[in-house]
Design a protein around this motif. Structure first.
Motif, PDB file in Angstrom:
ATOM      1  N   PRO A   1      -5.633  -6.543  -4.958  1.00  0.00           N
ATOM      2  CA  PRO A   1      -4.883  -5.283  -4.453  1.00  0.00           C
ATOM      3  C   PRO A   1      -5.737  -4.113  -4.324  1.00  0.00           C
ATOM      4  CG  PRO A   1      -3.715  -6.556  -6.224  1.00  0.00           C
ATOM      5  CD  PRO A   1      -5.336  -6.953  -6.183  1.00  0.00           C
ATOM      6  N   ILE A   2      -5.619  -3.481  -3.430  1.00  0.00           N
ATOM      7  CA  ILE A   2      -6.672  -2.212  -2.979  1.00  0.00           C
ATOM      8  C   ILE A   2      -6.018  -1.022  -3.985  1.00  0.00           C
ATOM      9  CG2 ILE A   2      -6.439  -0.220  -1.288  1.00  0.00           C
ATOM     10  CD1 ILE A   2      -7.780  -2.044   0.541  1.00  0.00           C
TER      11      ILE A   2
ATOM     12  N   VAL B   1       8.083  -2.156   9.802  1.00  0.00           N
ATOM     13  CA  VAL B   1       9.475  -1.476   9.208  1.00  0.00           C
ATOM     14  C   VAL B   1       9.211  -1.232   7.853  1.00  0.00           C
ATOM     15  CG1 VAL B   1      11.189  -2.613  10.733  1.00  0.00           C
ATOM     16  CG2 VAL B   1      10.652  -3.792   8.626  1.00  0.00           C
ATOM     17  N   ASP B   2       8.267  -1.538   6.981  1.00  0.00           N
ATOM     18  CA  ASP B   2       8.089  -1.368   5.551  1.00  0.00           C
ATOM     19  C   ASP B   2       6.448  -1.476   5.570  1.00  0.00           C
ATOM     20  OD1 ASP B   2       8.331  -0.695   2.985  1.00  0.00           O
ATOM     21  OD2 ASP B   2       8.735  -2.746   2.389  1.00  0.00           O
ATOM     22  N   ALA B   3       5.848  -0.805   4.987  1.00  0.00           N
ATOM     23  CA  ALA B   3       4.491  -0.649   4.625  1.00  0.00           C
ATOM     24  C   ALA B   3       4.107   0.401   3.416  1.00  0.00           C
ATOM     25  CB  ALA B   3       3.796  -0.442   5.810  1.00  0.00           C
ATOM     26  N   HIS B   4       3.119  -0.139   2.572  1.00  0.00           N
ATOM     27  CA  HIS B   4       2.633   0.702   1.688  1.00  0.00           C
ATOM     28  C   HIS B   4       1.436   0.183   0.980  1.00  0.00           C
ATOM     29  CE1 HIS B   4       4.742  -2.648  -0.799  1.00  0.00           C
ATOM     30  NE2 HIS B   4       5.665  -2.212   0.004  1.00  0.00           N
TER      31      HIS B   4
ATOM     32  N   GLY C   1       1.013  -3.289  -0.555  1.00  0.00           N
ATOM     33  CA  GLY C   1       0.892  -4.395   0.360  1.00  0.00           C
ATOM     34  C   GLY C   1      -0.465  -4.441   1.144  1.00  0.00           C
ATOM     35  N   ILE C   2      -1.254  -3.835   0.564  1.00  0.00           N
ATOM     36  CA  ILE C   2      -2.636  -3.892   1.369  1.00  0.00           C
ATOM     37  C   ILE C   2      -3.638  -4.477   0.255  1.00  0.00           C
ATOM     38  CG2 ILE C   2      -4.408  -2.577   2.500  1.00  0.00           C
ATOM     39  CD1 ILE C   2      -1.744  -2.483   3.920  1.00  0.00           C
TER      40      ILE C   2
ATOM     41  N   TYR D   1      -1.442  -7.869   3.632  1.00  0.00           N
ATOM     42  CA  TYR D   1      -1.023  -9.131   2.930  1.00  0.00           C
ATOM     43  C   TYR D   1       0.401  -9.170   2.500  1.00  0.00           C
ATOM     44  CZ  TYR D   1      -1.341  -7.549  -1.915  1.00  0.00           C
ATOM     45  OH  TYR D   1      -1.036  -6.826  -3.040  1.00  0.00           O
ATOM     46  N   ASP D   2       1.110  -8.154   2.843  1.00  0.00           N
ATOM     47  CA  ASP D   2       2.624  -7.999   2.429  1.00  0.00           C
ATOM     48  C   ASP D   2       3.170  -6.887   3.177  1.00  0.00           C
ATOM     49  OD1 ASP D   2       4.974  -8.642   1.436  1.00  0.00           O
ATOM     50  OD2 ASP D   2       4.586  -8.535  -0.604  1.00  0.00           O
TER      51      ASP D   2
END
Length: 185
Positions: free
Chosen positions: A94-95, A159-162, A165-166, A178-179
């Motif tokens: 997870p970054i 529609v959803d990114a944060h 999730g990278i 990745y998510d």
């Protein structure tokens, strides 16, 4: 079949040998510790957008998106009475754990802007907003910006990114998605 037997028969995963990485409102992610998928992630989800996205990602291997190895529909997941899908993908560090709070906030702001621009492009036909948001994201992460551009070219919208999730390949600073939640245009 029980969910454990189903995962073992379809994916050769012994659920007694996985570690929970985290759970959200649509499912859970596990680190697989043994068998042919050792070191990869098992994600069990009920989110149809995520399933659509990873099905597309497995088929097309887009730049900037984590490699997906298997997708298996599980049917109703007994504990929640929802349809579940098992996804096996590469593990990424997870970054967000490596970012300072200020950098995490900047990345989240850039990703939120991409989500808003994606909505404007999809619903209102305003493509210039995507160009602006992608150029800002490119300054922070050229790989992520390239992945977003690739999604846009395929008429897939975020529609959803944060930042949570990278991730990045172990021992690499190269950022990958990745998510993330995607819808078709």
């Amino acid at each position: 079949l029980s969910k454990e037997k189903l995962l073992h028969s379809k994916l050769s995963i012994d659920v007694r040998t996985v570690d929970v990485l985290g759970c959200g409102s649509n499912g859970c992610a596990y680190l697989i510790k043994s068998g042919p998928h050792a070191g990869r992630v098992l994600k069990v989800t009920s989110d149809p957008h995520e399933v659509d996205f990873v099905t597309w990602a497995m088929r097309t291997s887009p730049m900037g998106v984590v490699k997906v190895h298997e997708i298996v529909r599980l049917g109703k997941w007994p504990a929640r009475s929802i349809s579940g899908t098992a996804i096996v993908r590469d593990y990424l560090d997870p970054i967000v754990e490596r970012l300072t709070k200020a950098n995490k906030n900047k990345l989240d702001d850039a990703l939120n802007e991409v989500v808003g621009a994606s909505y404007a492009a999809r619903r209102l036909g305003v493509a210039s907003a995507m160009d602006d948001s992608i150029s800002k994201l490119k300054k922070m992460s050229p790989e992520l910006a390239a992945a977003v551009e690739d999604l846009r070219e395929r008429r897939l919208y975020i529609v959803d990114a944060h930042s949570s999730g990278i991730g990045a390949l172990p021992k690499s600073k190269k950022a990958l998605i990745y998510d993330i939640s995607i819808v078709r245009g």
